[in-house]
Design an enzyme around this catalytic site. Structure first.
Site, PDB file in Angstrom:
ATOM      1  N   GLU A 385       0.831  -1.080  -0.112  1.00 36.47           N
ATOM      2  CA  GLU A 385      -0.067  -0.025   0.006  1.00 36.47           C
ATOM      3  C   GLU A 385       0.839   1.375  -0.027  1.00 36.47           C
ATOM      4  O   GLU A 385       0.831   2.266  -0.611  1.00 36.47           O
ATOM      5  CB  GLU A 385      -0.841   0.046   1.351  1.00 36.47           C
ATOM      6  CG  GLU A 385      -1.699   1.327   1.524  1.00 36.47           C
ATOM      7  CD  GLU A 385      -3.339   0.965   0.633  1.00 36.47           C
ATOM      8  OE1 GLU A 385      -3.228   0.303   0.062  1.00 36.47           O
ATOM      9  OE2 GLU A 385      -3.843   2.004   0.938  1.00 36.47           O
TER      10      GLU A 385
ATOM     11  N   PRO B  17      -6.152   7.156  -0.176  1.00 33.75           N
ATOM     12  CA  PRO B  17      -5.705   5.736   0.407  1.00 33.75           C
ATOM     13  C   PRO B  17      -5.352   5.732   1.931  1.00 33.75           C
ATOM     14  O   PRO B  17      -5.298   6.988   2.048  1.00 33.75           O
ATOM     15  CB  PRO B  17      -4.311   5.804  -0.395  1.00 33.75           C
ATOM     16  CG  PRO B  17      -3.867   7.180  -0.748  1.00 33.75           C
ATOM     17  CD  PRO B  17      -5.111   7.862  -1.039  1.00 33.75           C
ATOM     18  N   CYS B  18      -5.341   4.524   2.097  1.00 30.51           N
ATOM     19  CA  CYS B  18      -5.252   4.344   3.766  1.00 30.51           C
ATOM     20  C   CYS B  18      -3.832   4.878   4.091  1.00 30.51           C
ATOM     21  O   CYS B  18      -2.826   4.691   3.194  1.00 30.51           O
ATOM     22  CB  CYS B  18      -5.093   2.946   3.779  1.00 30.51           C
ATOM     23  SG  CYS B  18      -4.345   2.325   5.366  1.00 30.51           S
ATOM     24  N   PRO B  19      -3.573   5.645   4.991  1.00 32.60           N
ATOM     25  CA  PRO B  19      -4.382   6.146   6.045  1.00 32.60           C
ATOM     26  C   PRO B  19      -4.849   7.552   6.096  1.00 32.60           C
ATOM     27  O   PRO B  19      -5.212   8.149   7.143  1.00 32.60           O
ATOM     28  CB  PRO B  19      -3.486   5.977   7.327  1.00 32.60           C
ATOM     29  CG  PRO B  19      -2.253   6.315   6.985  1.00 32.60           C
ATOM     30  CD  PRO B  19      -2.065   5.980   5.532  1.00 32.60           C
ATOM     31  N   MET B  20      -4.775   7.954   4.817  1.00 35.05           N
ATOM     32  CA  MET B  20      -5.212   9.432   4.737  1.00 35.05           C
ATOM     33  C   MET B  20      -6.447  10.011   5.182  1.00 35.05           C
ATOM     34  O   MET B  20      -6.349  11.334   5.578  1.00 35.05           O
ATOM     35  CB  MET B  20      -4.890   9.975   3.183  1.00 35.05           C
ATOM     36  CG  MET B  20      -3.288   9.780   2.696  1.00 35.05           C
ATOM     37  SD  MET B  20      -2.663  10.878   3.969  1.00 35.05           S
ATOM     38  CE  MET B  20      -1.056   9.884   4.056  1.00 35.05           C
TER      39      MET B  20
END
Ligand code: SF4
Ligand code: SF4
Lengths: 417, 80
Positions: A385, B17-20
């Protein structure tokens, strides 16, 4: 400086001084080989961007307080005190290192600068000078573990919203659940991120393989590890370990998150279950004939970015290449040896710090952008990610003209019914 | 605006996107005064678990959660 804080910082260093750490701190010959191995120095060749400069920020303190020469003759050994300026100096060294450990591969003594930087991060926590965002994110994760019942209700509501997307990718037999949770004795507990993109393709592939799987209530990423806080790292990890033990699962499969995989696979001690990365599981399904993939058109060129924590530091190197070999005919390696693939430049919590670090991240990763450009590939695949976000940012900043994709989503899109 | 709750600032967190989403809501709440309300629009279902946990640790209050199509809308009151 407050004497109590001074004492606490010294104790924090002392607790970290294992035999290996002392070897790292004692043996550096300052040969400088590591300098050009670091993407930060290779992109911006200034002395303070070298691994050895970063390590020296801790080594000098170590010499002052833990070595006889530094205690007696500090000016000779370049020993420095811990004082009110220490935190500012360590912020620069600790948070300009992504923890990729590429320097370690090149260092003749195998010195692990990332490990030395773990002392710097700990000292910053003691001085309450660590990046607030990373501690906040770690606390949010811990809070979810503390209130599982309220988490469950909202989590299940969220899953309802994405079930149809899973079925769209892989049609289920009647009576089957698209995203199972709380399945005791499941063969796999899948630990995703708090995002549909991390659940939907993975669920479709598990279902296509006929896997007996269950989804974890917790997200895999460990912000405690990013901020360098061992107690928070453990609390975040334990939520997942306890869930796996409660459900008596055989294997814990970690989603496309490099840090989550490395922490679970290598830093969590003995566990009554096997740990795999999702890439390893997908490679296994293909080898066992449990899923079949449709190749892309022959003229679609692809390259693969090895996430440092999964490849160099986690050993998952052949599996992504095996999977890509099933999908793409035109595969282009970015470096002769995947172990020396450049870091994306977003690790160590830098991507999570968002806009605060974007300028540094772009400048310090020019070598990665050049490597991608040189491949002339159309699709840039990765399996992390953090890397994906950073590569997306690089793509935009350096106008690389690639499409950045997750390996798992490529597999899900290629599933043959 | 939702029923009787009136927001003082709105932030769009869709597609991040994670963790935005959590990072940005944490920043956004500091841009309203104590007692004021931040409206945060997210698209990822992950926000349904992340935001309550964030509100608890940061000491703020989620007054209401609405769902409109794919949007998940949080009304958050800054408490400190
Ligand atoms: S390569 Fe190793 S020994 Fe040489 S300067 Fe770097 S850390 Fe020190
Ligand atoms: S771990 Fe990576 S970023 Fe850190 S000093 Fe070594 S090469 Fe540079």
């Amino acid at each position: 400086m407050d004497p109590k804080l001074h004492q606490e910082m010294l104790k924090a260093i002392s607790d970290k001084l294992t035999g290996v750490m002392q070897m790292y701190l004692d043996t550096c010959s300052r040969c400088g080989i590591c300098a050009s191995a670091c993407h930060v120095y290779a992109s911006v060749p200034e002395f303070e961007n070298t691994p050895v400069y970063r390590a020296e920020s801790i080594r000098k303190i170590y010499k002052k307080y833990f070595k006889l020469q530094g205690k007696l003759l500090p000016m000779i050994g370049e020993a420095v005190d811990i004082d009110d300026n220490t935190a500012d100096m360590l912020k620069k060294t600790a948070y300009s290192c992504t923890g990729c450990r590429r320097c370690m591969v090149y260092c003749p003594f195998g010195i692990d600068t990332q490990q030395i930087m773990s002392i710097a991060k700990l000292l910053l926590i003691k001085a309450e000078s660590e990046p607030e965002i990373l501690s906040m994110l770690a606390d949010v994760s811990i809070s979810k573990g503390d209130s599982l019942d309220s988490v469950k209700e909202n989590f299940l509501k969220g899953l309802k919203k994405i079930e149809a997307d899973v079925v769209e990718k892989w049609k289920l037999e009647a009576g089957k659940v698209a995203i199972p949770t709380e399945v005791e004795n499941a063969d796999i507990l899948y630990v995703a991120l708090a995002g549909a993109h991390s659940i939907v393709p993975a669920a479709a592939i598990f279902n296509a393989a006929g896997e007996n799987w269950t989804l974890s209530f917790f997200e895999a990423v460990n912000f405690g590890a990013f901020v360098g806080d061992p107690s928070k790292t453990k609390l975040i990890l334990d939520r997942i370990i306890n869930e796996a033990i409660r459900l008596k699962v055989k294997e814990v499969c970690i989603c496309e998150c490099g840090t989550a995989y490395r922490v679970m696979a290598q830093l969590s001690g003995d566990k009554p279950f096997k740990v795999s990365s999702i890439t390893q599981v997908h490679a296994r399904y293909i080898r066992e004939g449990r899923i079949k993939l449709k190749p892309l058109p022959a003229d679609v060129s692809v390259t693969y970015h090895d996430p440092c924590q999964i490849a160099r530091n986690g050993g998952v190197i052949d599996e992504p290449r095996y999977i890509i070999g099933q999908i793409a005919k035109d595969y282009r390696e970015m470096s002769p040896d995947p172990k020396t693939n450049w870091c994306c430049g977003g690790g160590g919590g830098l991507v999570a710090l968002g806009d605060e670090t974007i300028d540094f991240r772009m400048k310090s990763s020019k070598v990665k952008a050049d490597q991608v450009k040189k491949s002339r590939a159309k699709i840039l695949i990765t399996a992390c990610e953090n890397c994906h976000t950073q590569l997306d940012n690089l793509n935009e900043h350096y106008k690389l003209g690639v499409e950045v994709k997750f390996l798992s989503s490529m597999v899900a899109d290629a599933l043959i019914k | 605006m939702s029923d009787s709750i009136k927001e003082d600032k709105t932030i769009d967190l869709k597609g991040l996107p994670c963790p935005m989403p959590v990072v940005k809501v944490n920043k956004g709440i500091k841009q309203v005064d104590v007692g004021q309300v931040l409206k945060a629009i997210a698209s990822d279902p992950g926000a349904l678990t992340d935001f309550p946990a964030w509100a608890k640790t940061s000491g703020n209050e989620i007054l209401k959660t609405d769902q409109e199509g794919d949007d998940i809308i949080f009304y958050i009151k800054r408490l400190k």
